[in-house]
Structures are given as structure tokens and as C-alpha cells.
Design a protein around this motif. Structure first.
Motif, mmCIF file in Angstrom:
data_model
loop_
_atom_site.group_PDB
_atom_site.id
_atom_site.type_symbol
_atom_site.label_atom_id
_atom_site.label_comp_id
_atom_site.label_asym_id
_atom_site.label_seq_id
_atom_site.Cartn_x
_atom_site.Cartn_y
_atom_site.Cartn_z
ATOM 1 N N ASP A 182 -4.395 26.289 30.626
ATOM 2 C CA ASP A 182 -4.277 27.744 30.734
ATOM 3 C C ASP A 182 -5.198 28.502 29.789
ATOM 4 O O ASP A 182 -4.938 29.665 29.445
ATOM 5 C CB ASP A 182 -2.821 28.195 30.499
ATOM 6 C CG ASP A 182 -1.871 27.596 31.523
ATOM 7 O OD1 ASP A 182 -2.242 27.539 32.706
ATOM 8 O OD2 ASP A 182 -0.772 27.174 31.129
ATOM 9 N N ARG A 183 -6.271 27.870 29.358
ATOM 10 C CA ARG A 183 -7.248 28.577 28.540
ATOM 11 C C ARG A 183 -7.998 29.593 29.405
ATOM 12 O O ARG A 183 -8.290 29.342 30.572
ATOM 13 C CB ARG A 183 -8.243 27.590 27.922
ATOM 14 C CG ARG A 183 -7.654 26.717 26.831
ATOM 15 C CD ARG A 183 -8.645 25.644 26.410
ATOM 16 N NE ARG A 183 -9.894 26.208 25.921
ATOM 17 C CZ ARG A 183 -10.115 26.547 24.651
ATOM 18 N NH1 ARG A 183 -9.165 26.374 23.759
ATOM 19 N NH2 ARG A 183 -11.276 27.040 24.285
ATOM 20 N N GLU A 184 -8.331 30.731 28.829
ATOM 21 C CA GLU A 184 -9.031 31.760 29.593
ATOM 22 C C GLU A 184 -10.519 31.484 29.705
ATOM 23 O O GLU A 184 -11.138 31.802 30.730
ATOM 24 C CB GLU A 184 -8.807 33.132 28.933
ATOM 25 C CG GLU A 184 -7.365 33.618 29.000
ATOM 26 C CD GLU A 184 -7.205 35.007 28.423
ATOM 27 O OE1 GLU A 184 -8.235 35.583 27.996
ATOM 28 O OE2 GLU A 184 -6.068 35.517 28.391
ATOM 29 N N GLU A 185 -11.111 30.913 28.661
ATOM 30 C CA GLU A 185 -12.546 30.668 28.649
ATOM 31 C C GLU A 185 -12.832 29.170 28.691
ATOM 32 O O GLU A 185 -12.149 28.381 28.046
ATOM 33 C CB GLU A 185 -13.190 31.280 27.408
ATOM 34 C CG GLU A 185 -13.026 32.789 27.298
ATOM 35 C CD GLU A 185 -13.739 33.526 28.423
ATOM 36 O OE1 GLU A 185 -14.764 32.987 28.909
ATOM 37 O OE2 GLU A 185 -13.274 34.605 28.817
ATOM 38 N N PRO A 186 -13.850 28.759 29.450
ATOM 39 C CA PRO A 186 -14.194 27.336 29.495
ATOM 40 C C PRO A 186 -14.856 26.867 28.197
ATOM 41 O O PRO A 186 -15.398 27.676 27.437
ATOM 42 C CB PRO A 186 -15.165 27.246 30.672
ATOM 43 C CG PRO A 186 -15.791 28.602 30.739
ATOM 44 C CD PRO A 186 -14.725 29.568 30.325
ATOM 45 N N ALA A 187 -14.804 25.580 27.978
ATOM 46 C CA ALA A 187 -15.458 24.953 26.828
ATOM 47 C C ALA A 187 -16.162 23.698 27.325
ATOM 48 O O ALA A 187 -15.755 23.089 28.320
ATOM 49 C CB ALA A 187 -14.434 24.594 25.754
ATOM 50 N N TRP A 188 -17.236 23.327 26.638
ATOM 51 C CA TRP A 188 -17.918 22.081 26.984
ATOM 52 C C TRP A 188 -17.050 20.916 26.529
ATOM 53 O O TRP A 188 -16.781 20.753 25.328
ATOM 54 C CB TRP A 188 -19.263 21.987 26.294
ATOM 55 C CG TRP A 188 -20.364 22.837 26.855
ATOM 56 C CD1 TRP A 188 -20.916 23.937 26.283
ATOM 57 C CD2 TRP A 188 -21.058 22.633 28.093
ATOM 58 N NE1 TRP A 188 -21.916 24.440 27.088
ATOM 59 C CE2 TRP A 188 -22.023 23.668 28.208
ATOM 60 C CE3 TRP A 188 -20.957 21.696 29.131
ATOM 61 C CZ2 TRP A 188 -22.880 23.772 29.295
ATOM 62 C CZ3 TRP A 188 -21.804 21.801 30.215
ATOM 63 C CH2 TRP A 188 -22.755 22.822 30.286
ATOM 64 N N LEU A 189 -16.604 20.085 27.464
ATOM 65 C CA LEU A 189 -15.806 18.907 27.122
ATOM 66 C C LEU A 189 -16.286 17.716 27.942
ATOM 67 O O LEU A 189 -16.669 17.871 29.108
ATOM 68 C CB LEU A 189 -14.325 19.142 27.429
ATOM 69 C CG LEU A 189 -13.601 20.244 26.664
ATOM 70 C CD1 LEU A 189 -12.156 20.352 27.161
ATOM 71 C CD2 LEU A 189 -13.621 19.981 25.168
ATOM 72 N N PRO A 190 -16.275 16.510 27.360
ATOM 73 C CA PRO A 190 -16.565 15.314 28.159
ATOM 74 C C PRO A 190 -15.517 15.203 29.272
ATOM 75 O O PRO A 190 -14.318 15.117 28.999
ATOM 76 C CB PRO A 190 -16.436 14.176 27.143
ATOM 77 C CG PRO A 190 -16.642 14.831 25.809
ATOM 78 C CD PRO A 190 -16.030 16.192 25.947
ATOM 79 N N THR A 191 -15.978 15.209 30.519
ATOM 80 C CA THR A 191 -15.081 15.324 31.664
ATOM 81 C C THR A 191 -15.437 14.295 32.721
ATOM 82 O O THR A 191 -16.620 14.063 32.996
ATOM 83 C CB THR A 191 -15.189 16.747 32.270
ATOM 84 O OG1 THR A 191 -14.861 17.705 31.258
ATOM 85 C CG2 THR A 191 -14.255 16.923 33.452
ATOM 86 N N CYS A 192 -14.443 13.690 33.337
ATOM 87 C CA CYS A 192 -14.686 12.662 34.347
ATOM 88 C C CYS A 192 -15.699 13.144 35.366
ATOM 89 O O CYS A 192 -15.647 14.281 35.848
ATOM 90 C CB CYS A 192 -13.383 12.290 35.050
ATOM 91 S SG CYS A 192 -13.614 11.046 36.360
ATOM 92 N N VAL A 193 -16.603 12.265 35.719
ATOM 93 C CA VAL A 193 -17.678 12.596 36.648
ATOM 94 C C VAL A 193 -17.131 13.106 37.977
ATOM 95 O O VAL A 193 -17.774 13.909 38.664
ATOM 96 C CB VAL A 193 -18.584 11.366 36.861
ATOM 97 C CG1 VAL A 193 -17.815 10.219 37.502
ATOM 98 C CG2 VAL A 193 -19.811 11.702 37.675
#
Length: 326
Positions: free
Chosen positions: A121-132
Motif C-alpha cells: 500500500d505504498r503510494e510511491e514506487p521504489a526500485w527493488l529487486p523484483t522477480c522477472v
């Protein structure tokens, strides 16, 4: 098993950098217990992975073959471990690597390029290592409905953690961000768990030539694996024989050729070739672009729906959104 996954995807990304505390520590609550290989009933030192992926999902041999056949070799990456003691280790690149019968042991799992995501439920995105395979916009899996491609381990999570009496990612998310994620924890089915010797050749693979891993192990530890490095390990996994340490040479050669032909680019230190190799799909180019955008971001984060250009425009399967499945 009932879990509330909407807006979460905590088991599909590394969200540790989102945690904020005065002393800079999170008490380890964000670290899933997927580091293996380890007998859950045994005491003693743990084998620590060379990489820093807290939600690494191991693929079975048959799943590795399926991913290869789909031309998605760029989606896969190996995991090695440091030996728990000298008796089980093989020295490669000045690292004592955990081994079985003198053969370095490894998993094959899914890569996590940096993506702009807004979980919990964060309002702003962040750079995170994320499954392809995770869609940053909906936080849904692009291959969830593909029965042949969707990993068994993903489908069985968090039941396997409960069966092993280990904390689930749902509980870690609840502790860190609140809310109810693990709605019903009444199941602890051990079916499908590959532990001990039954994992060898089926999920835990053993490389027959430690000398061929010179340089690869060091790059695995530094996060600089190349497409050729990954192709070598993927090929050994695909050529493995469940229950043994045997490797089928014809299957190895065929699998390595597939991995290389699929254009398995996209790792740190690599550059786009500008060529469309046989079987090349959206995965490699998308990983490359995510990595490049992250390098050039200079602290800025694009909206999550930029994934439509980076992934879907290249052929990535779309996700339905949560409204469509409620």
C-alpha cells in the motif's frame, strides 16, 4: 491455505531496503528461510548462499527444461553456497563451495532485476529487486496461470514454510507493515518437498567439473554472472538425473545450445548485442533495460506502468488486475 496477496508480492521481491529503523537493523524478520540446502531437523552450521537474494525460489530439473524450451533462459540464475565445513567444500576462486561427492552443488532459480514497485500500500514506487515474471503495475505474476511454467515452489508457498515450521513471508510482511496476509494457516502439507538425497538431481544439482567453474563462482559472489556463466549451470541442471549425480552429456550439450541461442543476456556488466538470436524472447531485453534505467535513474523512480513499454511491448504476458479475479 488462504493468503491475501493483493498489493503485496512480498515473496516475489526483496523489500528489505524499505524497512526503516533507528539502528538500521530489522532483526532479521525480512529474511526468508529459503537459503538451503539443509535438513530442517538437523543442528549445526548453515550453508550461506553466495548471492544476497532473500526470496530465491529453486526450480526443479523439469521446470528448468520447460523454461529453456520456452526460450526464457535469461530468466534463470544459479545459487551456490559456502561450505559449512572443510570436509564438504571444494575450493574455487578462493571460496570453499558446498559440494556433494566433490561436485559443487547449486540451485537454479529466477532472476530479480530492479523494477519500480509499490508493495504494501505504498503510494510511491521504489526500485527493488523484483522477480522477472512479476508485473510491477498489478503486482501479479505474469505466468501464474501457465501451469507448465509456473514453479511448483511458488504454488506451494507458504505451505512449505509452515510444514517446516518456518516463518512465512506473509508473517514477515505483517510484522513490518501491518495488515493480514496469512489469513488461514491451517495447512502444512509436505507433499512436493524435496529434502535430503531425493533433492539431488531433481532440485539440488551437482556440477561434474569444478575446474570449469573457475571465475564463475567468483562472479556469482560479486553479482557479475554473465549469460555464458548462467548457460553453463542451467545446462548441467537440465541434464541432471533425479536421485543421482549423473549428467547426461547429450542433454547438457542440447540445453547449453538452447540457453545460448535464446539470447540469455541481461546480467550486470553485459551489454546489448543488438541481435535477435533464435528463440530470443522478451525476458533478456527487458532485464537489460531495467538494469540500464536503474543505473541512470540518479535517485529518481519512474511510475510502475513503464513496464508496459519495457515488458509487455516486447511480448510479456499481461496480468488481469485484482478486480478481474475478485
Amino acid at each position: 491455505m488462504e493468503v491475501h496477496c493483493e498489493g503485496c508480492a512480498g515473496c516475489c521481491l526483496d523489500w528489505r531496503s524499505l524497512l526503516e529503523s533507528a539502528d538500521g537493523r530489522d532483526g532479521g524478520r525480512s529474511q526468508p528461510d529459503r537459503r538451503g540446502p539443509r535438513n530442517p531437523d538437523a543442528d549445526g552450521p548453515r550453508r550461506e548462499p553466495l548471492d544476497d537474494d532473500p526470496t530465491f525460489v529453486p526450480l526443479t530439473r523439469d521446470e528448468v527444461r520447460t523454461v529453456l524450451d520456452r526460450g526464457l533462459a535469461a530468466a534463470m540464475t544459479p545459487r551456490f553456497w559456502r561450505a559449512a565445513d572443510e570436509s564438504e567444500g571444494v575450493e574455487i576462486d578462493e571460496i570453499s563451495v558446498a559440494a556433494v561427492a566433490g561436485r559443487p552443488a547449486f540451485f537454479v532459480g529466477l532472476r530479480k532485476p530492479p523494477k519500480p514497485v509499490a508493495p504494501f500500500d505504498r503510494e510511491e514506487p521504489a526500485w527493488l529487486p523484483t522477480c522477472v515474471f512479476l508485473d510491477p503495475t498489478t503486482l501479479q505474476c505474469r505466468i501464474h496461470n501457465d501451469e507448465a511454467l509456473f514453479p511448483d515452489e511458488c504454488g506451494a508457498y507458504p505451505e512449505h514454510n509452515l510444514a517446516l515450521d518456518q516463518e512465512t513471508e506473509c508473517e514477515r510482511v505483517e510484522a513490518a507493515f501491518g495488515g493480514d496476509r496469512l489469513v488461514d494457516d491451517g495447512h502444512d502439507d509436505r507433499d512436493g518437498l524435496l529434502l535430503g538425497s531425493q533433492a539431488i538431481g531433481a532440485k539440488l544439482f551437482c556440477h561434474p567439473g569444478p575446474e570449469r567453474l573457475e571465475g564463475i563462482v567468483g562472479r556469482a559472489a560479486s553479482g557479475d554472472l554473465t549469460a555464458t556463466d548462467r548457460a553453463e549451470l542451467v545446462a548441467v541442471a537440465a541434464a541432471s538425473s533425479p536421485g543421482t549425480i549423473a549428467i547426461s552429456e547429450p542433454h547438457y550439450e542440447e540445453a547449453k545450445a538452447k540457453a545460448i541461442a535464446a539470447g540469455a543476456e541481461g546480467g550486470p556488466g553485459e551489454h546489448a548485442t543488438g541481435r535477435d538470436g533464435p528463440g530470443e524472447t522478451w525476458v533478456g531485453p527487458a532485464i537489460q533495460e531495467w538494469a540500464e534505467r536503474h543505473r541512470q535513474a540518479d535517485g529518481t523512480v519512474p511510475p510502475a506502468d513503464v513496464a508496459k513499454t519495457i515488458e509487455e511491448a516486447r511480448g510479456a504476458p499481461e496480468t488481469p488486475g485484482w478486480d478481474a479475479i475478485e
